[in-house]
Design a protein around this motif. Structure first.
Motif, PDB file in Angstrom:
ATOM      1  N   LEU A 358       1.171  -1.757  -0.016  1.00  0.00           N
ATOM      2  CA  LEU A 358      -0.111  -0.255   0.351  1.00  0.00           C
ATOM      3  C   LEU A 358       1.241   1.395  -0.147  1.00  0.00           C
ATOM      4  N   GLN A 359       1.970   1.520   0.856  1.00  0.00           N
ATOM      5  CA  GLN A 359       3.097   2.526   0.498  1.00  0.00           C
ATOM      6  C   GLN A 359       3.383   2.566  -1.203  1.00  0.00           C
ATOM      7  N   ARG A 360       3.894   1.686  -1.293  1.00  0.00           N
ATOM      8  CA  ARG A 360       4.949   2.126  -2.485  1.00  0.00           C
ATOM      9  C   ARG A 360       3.782   2.289  -3.404  1.00  0.00           C
ATOM     10  N   TYR A 361       2.172   1.843  -3.240  1.00  0.00           N
ATOM     11  CA  TYR A 361       1.289   2.181  -4.288  1.00  0.00           C
ATOM     12  C   TYR A 361       0.997   3.598  -4.238  1.00  0.00           C
ATOM     13  N   CYS A 362       0.965   4.113  -2.859  1.00  0.00           N
ATOM     14  CA  CYS A 362       0.356   5.841  -2.329  1.00  0.00           C
ATOM     15  C   CYS A 362       1.589   6.497  -2.847  1.00  0.00           C
ATOM     16  N   GLN A 363       2.573   5.869  -3.182  1.00  0.00           N
ATOM     17  CA  GLN A 363       4.318   6.590  -3.178  1.00  0.00           C
ATOM     18  C   GLN A 363       3.895   7.122  -5.206  1.00  0.00           C
ATOM     19  N   GLN A 364       3.108   6.392  -5.919  1.00  0.00           N
ATOM     20  CA  GLN A 364       3.135   6.813  -7.205  1.00  0.00           C
ATOM     21  C   GLN A 364       1.893   7.409  -7.827  1.00  0.00           C
ATOM     22  N   ASP A 365       2.479   8.510  -8.784  1.00  0.00           N
ATOM     23  CA  ASP A 365       1.924   9.406  -9.495  1.00  0.00           C
ATOM     24  C   ASP A 365       1.360   8.758  -9.942  1.00  0.00           C
ATOM     25  N   TYR A 366       0.923   7.790 -10.497  1.00  0.00           N
ATOM     26  CA  TYR A 366       0.078   7.007 -11.479  1.00  0.00           C
ATOM     27  C   TYR A 366      -0.004   5.878 -11.956  1.00  0.00           C
ATOM     28  N   VAL A 367      -1.110   4.938 -11.622  1.00  0.00           N
ATOM     29  CA  VAL A 367      -0.966   3.378 -12.175  1.00  0.00           C
ATOM     30  C   VAL A 367      -1.585   2.992 -13.306  1.00  0.00           C
ATOM     31  N   LEU A 368      -1.215   2.789 -14.520  1.00  0.00           N
ATOM     32  CA  LEU A 368      -1.959   2.582 -15.206  1.00  0.00           C
ATOM     33  C   LEU A 368      -1.860   1.342 -15.689  1.00  0.00           C
ATOM     34  N   HIS A 369      -2.821   0.708 -16.819  1.00  0.00           N
ATOM     35  CA  HIS A 369      -3.076  -0.340 -17.262  1.00  0.00           C
ATOM     36  C   HIS A 369      -2.875  -0.086 -18.782  1.00  0.00           C
ATOM     37  N   ALA A 370      -2.028   0.179 -19.659  1.00  0.00           N
ATOM     38  CA  ALA A 370      -1.985   0.173 -21.224  1.00  0.00           C
ATOM     39  C   ALA A 370      -2.154  -0.979 -22.175  1.00  0.00           C
ATOM     40  N   GLN A 371      -1.751  -0.512 -23.681  1.00  0.00           N
ATOM     41  CA  GLN A 371      -0.670  -1.182 -24.501  1.00  0.00           C
ATOM     42  C   GLN A 371       0.040   0.019 -25.669  1.00  0.00           C
ATOM     43  N   VAL A 372       0.990  -0.164 -25.980  1.00  0.00           N
ATOM     44  CA  VAL A 372       1.554   0.222 -26.332  1.00  0.00           C
ATOM     45  C   VAL A 372       1.873   0.174 -27.797  1.00  0.00           C
ATOM     46  N   LEU A 373       1.601   1.199 -28.345  1.00  0.00           N
ATOM     47  CA  LEU A 373       1.085   1.035 -29.969  1.00  0.00           C
ATOM     48  C   LEU A 373       2.163   2.423 -31.124  1.00  0.00           C
ATOM     49  N   ALA A 374       3.230   2.876 -30.938  1.00  0.00           N
ATOM     50  CA  ALA A 374       4.020   3.234 -31.611  1.00  0.00           C
ATOM     51  C   ALA A 374       5.191   4.308 -30.602  1.00  0.00           C
ATOM     52  N   LEU A 375       6.252   4.369 -31.069  1.00  0.00           N
ATOM     53  CA  LEU A 375       7.757   5.260 -30.188  1.00  0.00           C
ATOM     54  C   LEU A 375       7.819   6.109 -31.293  1.00  0.00           C
ATOM     55  N   GLU A 376       8.174   7.320 -30.912  1.00  0.00           N
ATOM     56  CA  GLU A 376       8.459   8.265 -32.311  1.00  0.00           C
ATOM     57  C   GLU A 376       9.582   8.907 -31.805  1.00  0.00           C
ATOM     58  N   THR A 377      10.582   9.478 -32.106  1.00  0.00           N
ATOM     59  CA  THR A 377      11.033  10.728 -32.037  1.00  0.00           C
ATOM     60  C   THR A 377      11.066  11.818 -31.699  1.00  0.00           C
ATOM     61  N   ALA A 378      10.692  12.764 -30.444  1.00  0.00           N
ATOM     62  CA  ALA A 378      10.436  14.309 -30.109  1.00  0.00           C
ATOM     63  C   ALA A 378      11.099  15.259 -30.294  1.00  0.00           C
ATOM     64  N   GLY A 379      11.640  15.395 -30.469  1.00  0.00           N
ATOM     65  CA  GLY A 379      12.965  15.946 -30.198  1.00  0.00           C
ATOM     66  C   GLY A 379      14.698  15.543 -29.245  1.00  0.00           C
ATOM     67  N   PRO A 380      15.404  16.374 -29.434  1.00  0.00           N
ATOM     68  CA  PRO A 380      17.286  15.662 -28.999  1.00  0.00           C
ATOM     69  C   PRO A 380      17.092  14.440 -27.647  1.00  0.00           C
ATOM     70  N   ALA A 381      16.206  14.969 -26.496  1.00  0.00           N
ATOM     71  CA  ALA A 381      16.103  14.522 -25.293  1.00  0.00           C
ATOM     72  C   ALA A 381      15.147  13.754 -25.244  1.00  0.00           C
ATOM     73  N   TRP A 382      13.765  13.935 -25.999  1.00  0.00           N
ATOM     74  CA  TRP A 382      12.306  13.110 -25.186  1.00  0.00           C
ATOM     75  C   TRP A 382      12.098  12.273 -26.667  1.00  0.00           C
ATOM     76  N   ARG A 383      11.766  10.958 -26.184  1.00  0.00           N
ATOM     77  CA  ARG A 383      10.699  10.192 -27.222  1.00  0.00           C
ATOM     78  C   ARG A 383       9.422  10.231 -27.117  1.00  0.00           C
ATOM     79  N   ARG A 384       8.395  10.632 -27.934  1.00  0.00           N
ATOM     80  CA  ARG A 384       7.109  10.772 -27.422  1.00  0.00           C
ATOM     81  C   ARG A 384       6.664   8.911 -28.159  1.00  0.00           C
ATOM     82  N   LEU A 385       5.519   8.442 -26.545  1.00  0.00           N
ATOM     83  CA  LEU A 385       5.304   7.424 -26.614  1.00  0.00           C
ATOM     84  C   LEU A 385       3.828   7.116 -26.973  1.00  0.00           C
ATOM     85  N   ALA A 386       2.942   6.511 -28.160  1.00  0.00           N
ATOM     86  CA  ALA A 386       1.338   6.800 -28.187  1.00  0.00           C
ATOM     87  C   ALA A 386       0.832   5.177 -28.168  1.00  0.00           C
TER      88      ALA A 386
END
Length: 485
Positions: A358-386
């Motif tokens: 419960l403590q570890r759960y409460c310390q998270q900013d979000y907890v999601l169940h998601a499916q990864v669709l695609a990954l693309e470059t969004a600048g020199p330091a970041w990647r955008r994950l759909a």
């Protein structure tokens, strides 16, 4: 040469079929008009035929009826009656489907006032038009006065409902040579293999042929279902019967229980459904196909190997056993193994296993169940994950909606192997707000986790969510790991 002439003869007959146009499309057709033969089923109880040299008395009358049996239903075109003497002053002609009626009046002639009788010959002709057609198997002549019927002639054609151009009219009962995939003495039904549409009589505007059922060549007969025909919008109502070659279903389109669908064979093949599954397997339907499914967890089309998370055993009843795991809720993927010196001690993975307390759960900013669709470059330091968010187990300060979302991932975290993501795979995403440059963005970095999703995690995560709503996270929401340097 005789073979050539025979082929030419058959070809000429096929192309000159009145029930099909030159392009092979069905059309309305009728058999020719013929002279019908009938017998006297019941005669007038009085003898009204005049002998030569005699004359009836002034009060002699013959009020009776005469019934003609045509030995089958016919489309009548004309009826002629010839009397020995001038005909009766009153005459009624009726038709019926059976000897007992009900009788339908076709022609009526009232008594001629001031005359001894009518003409010696009377002819009734059927009026033109499809609605005025007369179909009958029995005729009845009712007359009054002095009369003697010498002959009755009936002309017509077989009742084939517009599906035949030839008929054996002298057969008892008459039989039509049916076309348009119809059958029966009068082409009054569809063939057993052509019942995808309901039977209908042909008309000059529409031939209404019988259509074959879609049984994928695994059945020779089918039945018509009016409810399925209505639900399909009038497109199909056939249900295949007695499917062969180990197939089943309305269209014989999947395999019977105990057999598996061979993807190398088309569904119309006799070998589309192969032999039975092994002793420790069972078969069940999956959509339109049947595959072998294990009691344990074997894999492959023929259940010949163990599936992921299982290992081979020596038991014939349970050939595959689950690989033992620790009693923790989640198991994390191995850490980064990059040889780059900059990646040493970069990823925030201190242990190979994570227990979702419960403590570890409460310390998270979000907890999601998601499916990864695609990954693309969004600048020199970041990647955008759909991603497509399937379930939200813990909301962040800015609520995350289900459906399509963009998740921002630092490029260095991916390069060092802190996060391993594959498109098309479901993950459990645990995010932290540490190092987030924009609170409005959904960030997944080295302080978070991306674990391949397992269905058994859903229940304990829902319990943690209920505990949070009940106030269980009060005092446990400590700051996340220190921001990145």
């Amino acid at each position: 040469m005789p073979v050539t002439f025979a082929l030419l003869f058959l070809l000429s007959r096929a192309t000159s079929d009145p029930c099909y146009d030159p392009g092979g499309r069905p059309r309305f057709c009728l058999p020719p008009v013929t002279q019908l033969t009938g017998g006297i089923a019941a005669s007038c109880p009085q003898s009204c035929t005049l002998s030569p040299g005699t004359s009836p008395g002034p009060g002699a009358t013959c009020n009776g009826s005469l019934t003609l049996d045509l030995d089958g239903p016919f489309l009548l075109t004309s009826v002629s009656l010839r009397f020995c003497t001038p005909g009766p002053p009153a005459l009624v002609l009726s038709a019926a489907w059976a000897a007992g009626g009900p009788w339908r009046p076709l022609w009526r002639r009232p008594a001629w006032p001031g005359a001894l009788g009518g003409p010696e010959r009377v002819i009734f002709r059927s009026p033109p038009g499809p609605k005025a057609r007369v179909v009958a198997s029995h005729l009845r002549v009712e007359f009054g006065g002095r009369a003697g019927l010498a002959a009755a002639g009936v002309r017509g054609r077989c009742q084939c409902h517009g599906h035949a151009a030839r008929c054996a009219a002298r057969a008892r009962p008459p039989r039509c040579r049916c076309r348009h995939h119809t059958t029966g003495p009068g082409c009054e039904s569809c063939r057993p293999s052509h019942r995808d549409w309901p039977w209908r009589p042909a008309t000059p505007r529409h031939p209404h042929p019988c259509l074959p059922c879609s049984c994928n060549q695994h059945a020779r007969r089918c039945r018509f279902n009016s409810e399925l025909f209505r639900l399909s919008g009038g497109r199909s109502g056939g249900v295949c019967e007695r499917c062969r070659h180990h197939t089943a279903g309305r269209h014989c389109h999947y395999c019977q229980p105990g057999f598996w669908r061979d993807p190398s064979q088309p569904i119309t093949s006799r070998k589309a459904c192969r032999g039975e599954c092994g002793q420790a397997q069972r078969a069940r339907m999956q959509g339109l196909d049947s595959w072998c499914h294990p009691i344990g967890a074997t894999g492959g089309l023929t259940c010949s190997r163990c599936g992921p998370g299982y290992q081979q055993s020596r038991s014939p009843r349970m050939p595959c056993q689950r690989i033992p795991e620790a009693t923790t809720i989640f198991a994390i993927t191995p850490g980064a193994s990059s040889s780059d010196p900059q990646c040493q001690n970069y990823c925030n993975i201190s242990d190979t296993r994570v227990h979702m307390s419960l403590q570890r759960y409460c310390q998270q900013d979000y907890v999601l169940h998601a499916q990864v669709l695609a990954l693309e470059t969004a600048g020199p330091a970041w990647r955008r994950l759909a991603v497509r968010v399937l379930a939200v187990y813990k909301q962040r300060a800015r609520p995350v909606q289900r459906g399509g979302q963009d998740v921002w991932v630092p490029g260095a975290d991916l390069a060092c192997g802190c996060l391993r993501l594959q498109p098309g795979t479901d993950y459990l995403l645990l995010g932290s707000a540490a190092g987030n440059p924009d609170p409005e963005r959904l960030v997944l970095d080295r302080y978070g986790l991306a674990l391949p999703w397992r269905p058994r995690w859903a229940r304990p995560l829902r319990r943690r969510q209920q505990e949070e709503r009940a106030g269980g996270c009060r005092g446990l929401e400590t700051p996340s790991p220190n921001p990145r340097p």
